[in-house]
Design an enzyme around this catalytic site. Sequence first.
Site, PDB file in Angstrom:
ATOM      1  N   LEU A 311     -46.416 -13.094  -0.769  1.00 52.06           N
ATOM      2  CA  LEU A 311     -46.168 -11.229  -1.773  1.00 52.06           C
ATOM      3  C   LEU A 311     -47.353 -10.627  -1.714  1.00 52.06           C
ATOM      4  O   LEU A 311     -47.487 -10.564  -1.611  1.00 52.06           O
ATOM      5  CB  LEU A 311     -45.328 -11.766  -3.006  1.00 52.06           C
ATOM      6  CG  LEU A 311     -44.101 -12.119  -3.424  1.00 52.06           C
ATOM      7  CD1 LEU A 311     -43.810 -11.843  -5.015  1.00 52.06           C
ATOM      8  CD2 LEU A 311     -43.722 -10.978  -2.721  1.00 52.06           C
ATOM      9  N   ARG A 313     -52.167 -12.446  -1.936  1.00 48.88           N
ATOM     10  CA  ARG A 313     -52.996 -12.894  -1.546  1.00 48.88           C
ATOM     11  C   ARG A 313     -53.841 -12.870  -2.524  1.00 48.88           C
ATOM     12  O   ARG A 313     -54.614 -11.513  -2.685  1.00 48.88           O
ATOM     13  CB  ARG A 313     -53.555 -13.928  -0.653  1.00 48.88           C
ATOM     14  CG  ARG A 313     -52.880 -14.163   0.919  1.00 48.88           C
ATOM     15  CD  ARG A 313     -53.474 -14.657   1.966  1.00 48.88           C
ATOM     16  NE  ARG A 313     -52.812 -14.943   2.694  1.00 48.88           N
ATOM     17  CZ  ARG A 313     -51.590 -14.480   4.107  1.00 48.88           C
ATOM     18  NH1 ARG A 313     -51.371 -13.392   4.020  1.00 48.88           N
ATOM     19  NH2 ARG A 313     -51.059 -15.270   4.613  1.00 48.88           N
ATOM     20  N   GLY A 314     -55.161 -13.826  -3.417  1.00 45.07           N
ATOM     21  CA  GLY A 314     -56.344 -13.052  -3.838  1.00 45.07           C
ATOM     22  C   GLY A 314     -57.243 -14.288  -4.106  1.00 45.07           C
ATOM     23  O   GLY A 314     -57.255 -15.335  -3.698  1.00 45.07           O
ATOM     24  N   PHE A 316     -57.184 -15.845  -6.933  1.00 47.69           N
ATOM     25  CA  PHE A 316     -56.545 -17.297  -7.978  1.00 47.69           C
ATOM     26  C   PHE A 316     -56.200 -18.560  -6.732  1.00 47.69           C
ATOM     27  O   PHE A 316     -55.779 -19.413  -6.675  1.00 47.69           O
ATOM     28  CB  PHE A 316     -56.118 -17.365  -8.777  1.00 47.69           C
ATOM     29  CG  PHE A 316     -56.923 -16.711 -10.054  1.00 47.69           C
ATOM     30  CD1 PHE A 316     -57.151 -15.685 -10.596  1.00 47.69           C
ATOM     31  CD2 PHE A 316     -57.901 -17.488 -10.358  1.00 47.69           C
ATOM     32  CE1 PHE A 316     -57.809 -14.610 -10.952  1.00 47.69           C
ATOM     33  CE2 PHE A 316     -58.931 -16.765 -11.488  1.00 47.69           C
ATOM     34  CZ  PHE A 316     -58.777 -15.266 -11.356  1.00 47.69           C
ATOM     35  N   GLY A 317     -55.177 -17.469  -5.535  1.00 47.54           N
ATOM     36  CA  GLY A 317     -54.440 -18.952  -4.784  1.00 47.54           C
ATOM     37  C   GLY A 317     -53.483 -17.537  -4.525  1.00 47.54           C
ATOM     38  O   GLY A 317     -53.583 -16.216  -4.286  1.00 47.54           O
ATOM     39  N   VAL A 319     -49.284 -16.342  -3.892  1.00 43.78           N
ATOM     40  CA  VAL A 319     -48.223 -15.352  -5.068  1.00 43.78           C
ATOM     41  C   VAL A 319     -46.847 -16.024  -3.366  1.00 43.78           C
ATOM     42  O   VAL A 319     -47.313 -15.337  -2.909  1.00 43.78           O
ATOM     43  CB  VAL A 319     -48.124 -14.423  -5.237  1.00 43.78           C
ATOM     44  CG1 VAL A 319     -47.176 -14.636  -6.105  1.00 43.78           C
ATOM     45  CG2 VAL A 319     -49.389 -14.271  -6.606  1.00 43.78           C
ATOM     46  N   LYS A 333     -47.008 -18.698  -8.180  1.00 42.01           N
ATOM     47  CA  LYS A 333     -48.533 -18.550  -8.255  1.00 42.01           C
ATOM     48  C   LYS A 333     -49.046 -20.114  -7.627  1.00 42.01           C
ATOM     49  O   LYS A 333     -48.975 -20.785  -8.600  1.00 42.01           O
ATOM     50  CB  LYS A 333     -49.251 -17.428  -9.201  1.00 42.01           C
ATOM     51  CG  LYS A 333     -50.764 -17.550  -8.780  1.00 42.01           C
ATOM     52  CD  LYS A 333     -50.921 -16.822  -9.715  1.00 42.01           C
ATOM     53  CE  LYS A 333     -51.379 -15.315  -9.807  1.00 42.01           C
ATOM     54  NZ  LYS A 333     -51.742 -14.956  -8.770  1.00 42.01           N
ATOM     55  N   ASP A 432     -60.358  -8.322 -13.669  1.00 40.99           N
ATOM     56  CA  ASP A 432     -59.654  -8.051 -12.923  1.00 40.99           C
ATOM     57  C   ASP A 432     -58.929  -6.818 -13.158  1.00 40.99           C
ATOM     58  O   ASP A 432     -58.090  -6.825 -12.058  1.00 40.99           O
ATOM     59  CB  ASP A 432     -59.474  -9.348 -12.084  1.00 40.99           C
ATOM     60  CG  ASP A 432     -59.759  -8.337 -10.792  1.00 40.99           C
ATOM     61  OD1 ASP A 432     -60.549  -7.777  -9.862  1.00 40.99           O
ATOM     62  OD2 ASP A 432     -59.310  -9.381  -9.639  1.00 40.99           O
TER      63      ASP A 432
END
Length: 628
Positions: A311, A313-314, A316-317, A319, A333, A432
């Site tokens: 779904l 990417r960021g 932290f990892g 999703v 996540k 953020d």
Amino acid sequence: MGRKKFEAFGFVCLISLLLLFNSLWLASSNMEGDALHSLRANLVDPNNVLQSWDPTLVNPCTWFHVTCNNENSVIRVDLGNADLSGQLVPQLGQLKNLQYLELYSNNITGPVPSDLGNLTNLVSLDLYLNSFTGPIPDSLGKLFKLRFLRLNNNSLTGPIPMSLTNIMTLQVLDLSNNRLSGSVPDNGSFSLFTPISFANNLDLCGPVTSRPCPGSPPFSPPPPFIPPPIVPTPGGYSATGAIAGGVAAGAALLFAAPALAFAWWRRRKPQEFFFDVPAEEDPEVHLGQLKRFSLRELQVATDSFSNKNILGRGGFGKVYKGRLADGTLVAVKRLKEERTPGGELQFQTEVEMISMAVHRNLLRLRGFCMTPTERLLVYPYMANGSVASCLRERPPSQLPLAWSIRQQIALGSARGLSYLHDHCDPKIIHRDVKAANILLDEEFEAVVGDFGLARLMDYKDTHVTTAVRGTIGHIAPEYLSTGKSSEKTDVFGYGIMLLELITGQRAFDLARLANDDDVMLLDWVKGLLKEKKLEMLVDPDLQSNYTEAEVEQLIQVALLCTQSSPMERPKMSEVVRMLEGDGLAEKWDEWQKVEVLRQEVELSSHPTSDWILDSTDNLHAMELSGPR
């Protein structure tokens, strides 16, 4: 007078160009940034995973999939399972403080660069499930802090370097499923590892492989078992009894042989050894309303974390969309995290802390999964995606967000952030806040996501908690300059998010340069307001279906939230009251008076320098009417 204005305009242009070139130089002159740019240029990235690796985004520490320490030095590159192809570059050896290099499950080819041996702080090197060829570099033996080395499922050839046996910190080793040859070392750190670490390398030999090396004496089989002679006892057993006893003894020996062999292996090896195996599935327990999922359950739900279920990417990892056994849709996540002693307890403590932040406008944590190799969080699936996707990525069949829904989103997200700041103990700073992190449920109610993750990530040194992360346009000035965040950092990000809601545009967009406009959304909005072009900044998708007075009020709130001084920004609880119709007119009038006085002082100090204007100054000239 005209000449003065022309000179002032020229000076402003010169200053702007100098600032632009300075920011570009800061990134391009950064050796680590250069190394990562070289990597990006050498890789094929069909999913635009590396899109944020842009020299205009301050430094590598603001890029996705890159983690930095307090000194803004890269300590982690996480590009696992990103569908990348191409080859690695020797410049990676310039990342002197790198601790984690995660490139597993891609299509990367070519040799493993010997320059990786320069990464003397490396803790984990994960290159498994690629198509690497050539030998394992002998230089990897210089990585004396390495704990995890996974090179399995490639096409590596040649012998295993003896230098690797000198890495006494090595805990996990997997060289299986390659084309390695020669003798497997069994000294030093390699005395810890079992055959599974070297499996499916047909040309390897040595005791651990059960294949003798050419020229070596064959392994001595265990001496044959010779049963003792049967001696009749005084009581006398029949022949049938003797045979039965022999059969029983033989059967016992048959079943005991594996256990005896394993006991011999344990006596031969140190008591503790490590090898990489699928993570153990955790027992299903409940912490209050928080469910602890097994890893297997989430693997099944996400089709083994398939790329088709990603779904987003960021930092932290990733999703993933998942469907549980009962049919419930969830968002999983998958965190990237350093494993530290005691980290499991810390993770569980922080998860419980996040789960206690329960509010209508906060994304509820449904459960988690914790194994020796994974940290995952499970949330409800938000069918309408994020505010950012609804504004800028909606399919033609989907209606744009109506003005009334945008107002509802503004108020709901403000309430969620206010709860994090004022009603959580300890308070939670989001760090953020942006349209991409505001999700929408079935009723298009705003739900703030990704909160608490900065505390949850158990890094010893990370940009998530103390240095700048994110992209230009969302970042508060004091956060950008000091790396220190506060609740007023969130207020600034919220103000930018309001401008995204009003305009439908990105907070930072180089495409605006094509029209000679500011790339920063905040500056672009201020420029149009000074020119009294309110209608030009409103999202065209609204097609005039909005009330001008309401747009002006929301802009006023956004400008109050994005003042350069954090002390002058309102608290989120004050923002909620202003959006509910309480106190905005007074706050706006008070702020305008202060701005007029400040500019008069500046003009008296610089009577011939009317070009000296801060990006937050002269806003009274916008002549926005007060709330009606």
